[in-house]
Design a protein around this motif. Structure first.
Motif, PDB file in Angstrom:
ATOM      1  N   GLU A 129      -0.253 -22.342  -9.146  1.00 18.61           N
ATOM      2  CA  GLU A 129       0.938 -21.840  -9.826  1.00 18.61           C
ATOM      3  C   GLU A 129       0.681 -20.473 -10.450  1.00 18.61           C
ATOM      4  O   GLU A 129       1.533 -19.576 -10.427  1.00 18.61           O
ATOM      5  N   PHE A 130      -0.512 -20.276 -11.009  1.00 23.77           N
ATOM      6  CA  PHE A 130      -0.859 -18.989 -11.618  1.00 23.77           C
ATOM      7  C   PHE A 130      -0.866 -17.885 -10.560  1.00 23.77           C
ATOM      8  O   PHE A 130      -0.356 -16.779 -10.782  1.00 23.77           O
ATOM      9  N   GLN A 131      -1.438 -18.170  -9.398  1.00 20.75           N
ATOM     10  CA  GLN A 131      -1.466 -17.188  -8.319  1.00 20.75           C
ATOM     11  C   GLN A 131      -0.056 -16.845  -7.857  1.00 20.75           C
ATOM     12  O   GLN A 131       0.247 -15.687  -7.540  1.00 20.75           O
ATOM     13  N   ARG A 132       0.823 -17.859  -7.823  1.00 21.71           N
ATOM     14  CA  ARG A 132       2.201 -17.603  -7.425  1.00 21.71           C
ATOM     15  C   ARG A 132       2.879 -16.655  -8.410  1.00 21.71           C
ATOM     16  O   ARG A 132       3.576 -15.710  -8.010  1.00 21.71           O
ATOM     17  N   LEU A 133       2.657 -16.872  -9.705  1.00 17.28           N
ATOM     18  CA  LEU A 133       3.252 -16.007 -10.718  1.00 17.28           C
ATOM     19  C   LEU A 133       2.736 -14.577 -10.609  1.00 17.28           C
ATOM     20  O   LEU A 133       3.486 -13.615 -10.749  1.00 17.28           O
ATOM     21  N   LYS A 134       1.418 -14.417 -10.373  1.00 15.97           N
ATOM     22  CA  LYS A 134       0.842 -13.078 -10.256  1.00 15.97           C
ATOM     23  C   LYS A 134       1.374 -12.355  -9.023  1.00 15.97           C
ATOM     24  O   LYS A 134       1.603 -11.144  -9.042  1.00 15.97           O
ATOM     25  N   GLU A 135       1.578 -13.105  -7.938  1.00 16.35           N
ATOM     26  CA  GLU A 135       2.157 -12.491  -6.734  1.00 16.35           C
ATOM     27  C   GLU A 135       3.584 -12.030  -7.004  1.00 16.35           C
ATOM     28  O   GLU A 135       3.988 -10.944  -6.566  1.00 16.35           O
ATOM     29  N   ASP A 136       4.354 -12.849  -7.739  1.00 20.03           N
ATOM     30  CA  ASP A 136       5.713 -12.455  -8.096  1.00 20.03           C
ATOM     31  C   ASP A 136       5.700 -11.206  -8.971  1.00 20.03           C
ATOM     32  O   ASP A 136       6.534 -10.305  -8.820  1.00 20.03           O
ATOM     33  N   GLU A 137       4.750 -11.168  -9.913  1.00 21.61           N
ATOM     34  CA  GLU A 137       4.634 -10.010 -10.801  1.00 21.61           C
ATOM     35  C   GLU A 137       4.297  -8.748 -10.009  1.00 21.61           C
ATOM     36  O   GLU A 137       4.885  -7.684 -10.228  1.00 21.61           O
ATOM     37  N   ASN A 138       3.366  -8.860  -9.072  1.00 16.08           N
ATOM     38  CA  ASN A 138       2.995  -7.709  -8.244  1.00 16.08           C
ATOM     39  C   ASN A 138       4.167  -7.242  -7.389  1.00 16.08           C
ATOM     40  O   ASN A 138       4.364  -6.042  -7.180  1.00 16.08           O
ATOM     41  N   ASP A 139       4.961  -8.210  -6.893  1.00 14.71           N
ATOM     42  CA  ASP A 139       6.137  -7.853  -6.104  1.00 14.71           C
ATOM     43  C   ASP A 139       7.142  -7.076  -6.945  1.00 14.71           C
ATOM     44  O   ASP A 139       7.747  -6.110  -6.477  1.00 14.71           O
ATOM     45  N   ARG A 140       7.309  -7.494  -8.207  1.00 10.83           N
ATOM     46  CA  ARG A 140       8.248  -6.789  -9.088  1.00 10.83           C
ATOM     47  C   ARG A 140       7.761  -5.379  -9.391  1.00 10.83           C
ATOM     48  O   ARG A 140       8.550  -4.432  -9.430  1.00 10.83           O
ATOM     49  N   LEU A 141       6.454  -5.230  -9.614  1.00  8.44           N
ATOM     50  CA  LEU A 141       5.894  -3.897  -9.879  1.00  8.44           C
ATOM     51  C   LEU A 141       6.069  -2.991  -8.671  1.00  8.44           C
ATOM     52  O   LEU A 141       6.384  -1.808  -8.804  1.00  8.44           O
ATOM     53  N   GLU A 142       5.847  -3.551  -7.486  1.00  9.98           N
ATOM     54  CA  GLU A 142       6.031  -2.774  -6.263  1.00  9.98           C
ATOM     55  C   GLU A 142       7.496  -2.364  -6.117  1.00  9.98           C
ATOM     56  O   GLU A 142       7.806  -1.234  -5.728  1.00  9.98           O
ATOM     57  N   LEU A 143       8.401  -3.284  -6.454  1.00 10.44           N
ATOM     58  CA  LEU A 143       9.825  -2.987  -6.382  1.00 10.44           C
ATOM     59  C   LEU A 143      10.194  -1.890  -7.372  1.00 10.44           C
ATOM     60  O   LEU A 143      10.965  -0.975  -7.047  1.00 10.44           O
ATOM     61  N   ASP A 144       9.638  -1.955  -8.596  1.00  8.88           N
ATOM     62  CA  ASP A 144       9.895  -0.920  -9.599  1.00  8.88           C
ATOM     63  C   ASP A 144       9.442   0.440  -9.097  1.00  8.88           C
ATOM     64  O   ASP A 144      10.142   1.443  -9.238  1.00  8.88           O
TER      65      ASP A 144
END
Length: 262
Positions: A129-144
């Protein structure tokens, strides 16, 4: 994050991820989380883990106090709490927070060891679950980043239209028109980055992309603003030296504001 029906709060400090030990302990006994954490901290292996982690990552850690605790660990009379550990050793791997989302938090390295002590199976689900959250966070940063890069490109069209309407004389050949565009683009590069695009390429011959591709989100925000302002200054008939001085001053002010913002 939610792991097997347990809500686990995450907390960030100094770009480090901390996970709630209090919430992890609820997987074992929701009524006695503090006792579970204290029992874990009574173990010699736990004290060694905490001490060695602090030795690696914390320059202010007190090794003598750590050695004293390590000698006592495992004895029937030994009692250890997060607060006692933090106050006596200046530890940073554990954090005690009060309030609605308070409790005992640990750096992810330590928290995963605690989860393993609770249940190997539960630890694996926490990691997933932690890895999933970090991947989501990285995706948001990339989107930003992509959004700001696109915004800069859109504003560049406004910027170049102003140049075309106000700076390009009649009957110029294509090479001279391109030169004026490049010159104005470098005006912004110098105002924000301190160098021209060519100077940057000469200094970074093995880097893919250009100076703006390597820019931070903050720099791209300021660049977007500079492009809009420069188009206004051009319409006003200001000379390049005048505009460069103003744009550089604005870039410094805005970068300071963004870098100091939480």
């Amino acid at each position: 994050m939610n792991v097997q029906g347990i809500d686990i709060v995450l907390y960030q400090e100094n770009n480090n991820d901390y996970i709630s030990l209090t919430d992890i302990a609820r997987h074992k006994d929701s009524e006695h989380t503090d006792t579970i954490i204290q029992n874990w901290m009574r173990n010699r292996n736990t004290i060694e883990l905490l001490g060695f982690w602090e030795t690696i990552y914390n320059s202010n850690f007190k090794p003598l106090e750590f050695e004293g605790f390590k000698k006592q660990a495992g004895l029937n009379s030994f009692v250890m709490t997060p607060k006692k550990w933090i106050e006596n050793t200046d530890a940073i791997g554990l954090i005690s927070k009060s309030g609605r989302y308070g409790g005992t938090f640990a750096h992810k390295d330590i928290a995963l060891e605690f989860a393993s002590w609770i249940s190997i199976e539960f630890k694996l689900y926490v990691i997933k679950e932690f890895q999933r959250l970090k991947e989501d966070e990285n995706d948001r940063l990339e989107l930003d980043w992509n959004f700001q890069r696109t915004l800069a490109k859109v504003n560049y069209h406004i910027h170049t239209d102003a140049i075309k309407a106000n700076l390009i004389p009649e009957s110029l050949d294509k090479s001279k028109i391109n030169f004026i565009y490049a010159n104005e683009a470098d005006l912004l590069n110098v105002a924000l980055f301190g160098i021209t695009a060519k100077q940057w390429r000469d200094e970074n011959p093995n880097t893919d992309g250009n100076i703006r591709d390597m820019a931070t989100i903050e720099q791209l925000v300021v660049l977007s603003n500079l492009e809009s302002l420069n188009s206004v200054f051009i319409h006003q008939g200001q000379s390049q030296p005048e505009r460069l001085l103003q744009l550089n001053t604005i870039a410094i002010t805005q970068m300071k504001a963004l870098m100091n913002s939480k």
